[in-house]
Design a protein around this motif. Structure first.
Motif, PDB file in Angstrom:
ATOM      1  N   UNK A 143      51.367  64.305  45.478  1.00 58.73           N
ATOM      2  CA  UNK A 143      51.595  65.362  46.398  1.00 58.73           C
ATOM      3  C   UNK A 143      51.544  66.834  46.038  1.00 58.73           C
ATOM      4  N   UNK A 144      51.117  66.676  44.753  1.00 60.71           N
ATOM      5  CA  UNK A 144      51.921  67.741  43.633  1.00 60.71           C
ATOM      6  C   UNK A 144      49.834  68.521  43.362  1.00 60.71           C
ATOM      7  N   UNK A 145      50.170  69.158  44.081  1.00 60.76           N
ATOM      8  CA  UNK A 145      48.444  70.246  43.123  1.00 60.76           C
ATOM      9  C   UNK A 145      48.981  71.261  41.655  1.00 60.76           C
ATOM     10  N   UNK A 146      47.340  70.841  40.964  1.00 56.27           N
ATOM     11  CA  UNK A 146      47.610  71.203  39.224  1.00 56.27           C
ATOM     12  C   UNK A 146      46.600  72.135  38.838  1.00 56.27           C
ATOM     13  N   UNK A 147      47.743  72.455  38.337  1.00 58.06           N
ATOM     14  CA  UNK A 147      46.302  73.912  37.903  1.00 58.06           C
ATOM     15  C   UNK A 147      46.276  73.657  36.088  1.00 58.06           C
ATOM     16  N   UNK A 148      45.494  74.245  36.036  1.00 57.26           N
ATOM     17  CA  UNK A 148      44.940  73.887  34.419  1.00 57.26           C
ATOM     18  C   UNK A 148      44.510  75.667  33.880  1.00 57.26           C
ATOM     19  N   UNK A 149      45.109  75.610  32.481  1.00 59.36           N
ATOM     20  CA  UNK A 149      44.764  76.775  31.600  1.00 59.36           C
ATOM     21  C   UNK A 149      44.286  75.867  30.271  1.00 59.36           C
ATOM     22  N   UNK A 150      42.870  76.013  29.976  1.00 60.29           N
ATOM     23  CA  UNK A 150      42.746  76.240  28.522  1.00 60.29           C
ATOM     24  C   UNK A 150      42.818  77.766  27.668  1.00 60.29           C
ATOM     25  N   UNK A 151      43.281  77.088  26.416  1.00 60.06           N
ATOM     26  CA  UNK A 151      44.290  77.779  26.129  1.00 60.06           C
ATOM     27  C   UNK A 151      43.804  77.869  24.346  1.00 60.06           C
ATOM     28  N   UNK A 152      42.326  78.231  23.763  1.00 63.59           N
ATOM     29  CA  UNK A 152      41.300  78.658  22.781  1.00 63.59           C
ATOM     30  C   UNK A 152      42.351  78.884  21.356  1.00 63.59           C
ATOM     31  N   UNK A 153      43.077  79.723  21.809  1.00 67.37           N
ATOM     32  CA  UNK A 153      43.755  80.074  21.215  1.00 67.37           C
ATOM     33  C   UNK A 153      45.128  80.134  20.520  1.00 67.37           C
ATOM     34  N   UNK A 154      45.925  79.321  20.830  1.00 69.08           N
ATOM     35  CA  UNK A 154      46.881  79.377  20.331  1.00 69.08           C
ATOM     36  C   UNK A 154      47.109  77.579  19.326  1.00 69.08           C
ATOM     37  N   UNK A 155      46.429  76.604  19.112  1.00 69.43           N
ATOM     38  CA  UNK A 155      46.569  76.168  18.051  1.00 69.43           C
ATOM     39  C   UNK A 155      45.968  76.953  16.329  1.00 69.43           C
ATOM     40  N   UNK A 156      44.986  77.402  17.104  1.00 68.55           N
ATOM     41  CA  UNK A 156      44.551  78.644  15.044  1.00 68.55           C
ATOM     42  C   UNK A 156      45.849  79.335  14.786  1.00 68.55           C
ATOM     43  N   UNK A 157      46.800  79.925  16.284  1.00 65.81           N
ATOM     44  CA  UNK A 157      47.301  80.811  16.052  1.00 65.81           C
ATOM     45  C   UNK A 157      48.589  80.012  15.050  1.00 65.81           C
ATOM     46  N   UNK A 165      53.971  86.232  15.080  1.00 68.73           N
ATOM     47  CA  UNK A 165      53.332  87.548  15.115  1.00 68.73           C
ATOM     48  C   UNK A 165      53.310  87.826  16.165  1.00 68.73           C
ATOM     49  N   UNK A 166      53.586  89.424  16.237  1.00 64.54           N
ATOM     50  CA  UNK A 166      53.114  90.074  17.068  1.00 64.54           C
ATOM     51  C   UNK A 166      52.046  90.208  18.170  1.00 64.54           C
ATOM     52  N   UNK A 167      51.258  89.708  16.971  1.00 63.26           N
ATOM     53  CA  UNK A 167      49.427  89.304  17.465  1.00 63.26           C
ATOM     54  C   UNK A 167      49.451  88.097  18.513  1.00 63.26           C
ATOM     55  N   UNK A 168      50.062  87.318  18.193  1.00 60.06           N
ATOM     56  CA  UNK A 168      50.044  86.280  19.808  1.00 60.06           C
ATOM     57  C   UNK A 168      50.442  86.791  20.798  1.00 60.06           C
ATOM     58  N   UNK A 169      51.624  87.611  21.204  1.00 64.28           N
ATOM     59  CA  UNK A 169      51.522  88.523  21.971  1.00 64.28           C
ATOM     60  C   UNK A 169      51.153  88.172  23.034  1.00 64.28           C
ATOM     61  N   UNK A 170      49.309  88.734  22.604  1.00 65.07           N
ATOM     62  CA  UNK A 170      48.563  88.958  23.201  1.00 65.07           C
ATOM     63  C   UNK A 170      48.345  87.737  24.408  1.00 65.07           C
ATOM     64  N   UNK A 171      47.508  86.336  22.993  1.00 67.98           N
ATOM     65  CA  UNK A 171      47.467  85.241  23.283  1.00 67.98           C
ATOM     66  C   UNK A 171      47.859  84.358  24.290  1.00 67.98           C
TER      67      UNK A 171
END
Length: 274
Positions: A143-157, A165-171
Motif C-alpha cells: 500500500x506504500x507509494x515510493x518516490x526516489x531521488x538520486x543525490x549524486x553530489x552528496x557522497x562527494x561532499x 560547509x554552506x556550499x553543501x546547503x545548495x545541494x
C-alpha cells in the motif's frame, strides 16, 4: 563445527563505518573486520557487473580472513551484488557462510513509520536505478507509494569533508526539493546511502517539520541482533573478543583520518592489496 571468526563489514569506502559504529554499539561483544574498497570508490556510478565483481572479490577476502558472516554496509553493493552472491556464489564457496545487506532491514520496517503511506528514498544514482527500494518495500507494504531521488553530489561532499560547509546547503536543499515536489504527502524519507548520516543536520533543516528521517545504522544493528538470535548456528561462529580491525585498499594514513569521522573513534587501518 566451524572455527568462530569475526563479523565482516564491507563498504566501497567510508560510509559503512556509520553502520559498523551502530553494530559495535548494539553488539559490542563480537569481533569485527571492516574492509573499505577506497581505491576503487565510488561504486554508485559503476555498472551492475563491475559492482558485483568488486564486491565479490572483497567478500572473498573477508572470508579468507575468517569471517563466516559478512554485512554489505553499502547500499550500492546491496542493490547490485547481494542477490547474485547469495544465490550463485555462496553455494559454490561455502553454503554455511552468510552475506547480508542493508536494504532489506530498512524496507522491512518503513511501514511502521509512515502514516500517509508515501515514502521518499534518497540514494546514489546506482541504488536508485536498481529500483531495489520500491521492489523490496512493495513486498512488505504493497500500500506504500515510493518516490526516489538520486543525490549524486552528496557522497562527494561527505568524502571531501564539505558536509558542514554552506556550499553543501545548495545541494541538500536541491535534492530534497526535487523529491518533495513529486508529492506533498511524503512523510518519511529513507536515507539510502550510509554516507548520508553525516548530512543529517542539514537534511533536517530543509524538510517539513514532523518529517521522519530513517538512517540505516541503528536499523541494521537491530536487524543483525535479531538475526543472530534467530540463527544460533551463525551466532556460534561469530567470535567474541571485542576486537575491531580495519582494512582499506587505499593508503591507510588518509583512510584513518577520514574514517575516524565516520566511526566517531580513532581508526588505525592496514592496507589490503587486491
Amino acid at each position: 563445527m566451524h572455527k568462530p571468526g569475526p563479523i565482516g563489514v564491507f563498504d566501497s569506502g567510508y560510509g559503512g563505518l556509520t553502520v559498523m559504529k551502530e553494530l559495535v554499539k548494539e553488539l559490542p561483544q563480537y569481533d569485527y573486520i571492516y574492509l573499505g574498497d577506497n581505491a576503487r570508490a565510488p561504486y554508485g556510478t559503476r555498472s551492475f557487473d563491475t559492482v558485483y565483481h568488486y564486491t565479490l572479490e572483497c567478500v572473498q577476502h573477508l572470508f579468507d580472513m575468517g569471517c563466516r558472516l559478512v554485512v554489505l554496509a553499502c547500499n550500492t553493493a546491496s542493490a547490485k551484488a547481494l542477490r547474485s552472491i547469495q544465490q550463485n556464489d555462496l553455494p559454490r564457496i561455502d553454503a554455511d557462510r552468510r552475506v547480508l545487506g542493508v536494504i532489506r532491514p530498512t524496507t522491512e520496517i518503513v511501514g511502521e513509520y509512515t502514516k500517509s503511506r508515501q515514502v521518499g528514498v534518497m540514494g546514489t544514482a546506482g541504488t536508485i536505478a536498481s529500483e531495489s527500494y520500491p521492489i523490496e518495500i512493495e513486498k512488505f507494504f504493497p500500500d506504500i507509494t515510493v518516490y526516489q531521488q538520486a543525490c549524486p553530489m552528496w557522497v562527494p561532499l561527505v568524502e571531501n569533508n564539505e558536509w558542514n560547509d554552506q556550499g553543501a546547503d545548495y545541494f541538500v536543499r536541491k535534492y530534497i526539493g526535487q523529491l518533495l515536489s513529486r508529492s506533498p504527502e511524503i512523510d518519511t524519507i529513507v536515507l539510502g546511502c550510509t554516507h548520508y548520516p553525516l548530512l543529517i543536520n542539514k537534511i533536517k533543516r530543509f524538510v517539513p517539520e514532523g518529517m521522519t528521517i530513517l538512517s540505516q545504522g541503528s536499523i541494521v544493528a537491530h536487524s543483525l541482533s535479531d538475526y543472530l538470535q534467530r540463527h544460533p548456528e551463525m551466532e556460534a561462529v561469530c567470535s567474541k573478543g571485542g576486537q575491531r580491525t580495519f582494512y582499506t585498499t587505499d593508503a591507510p594514513e588518509g583512510f584513518d583520518r577520514q574514517a575516524s569521522i565516520f566511526f566517531e573513534a580513532p581508526v588505525a587501518s592496514k592496507h589490503l592489496a587486491l
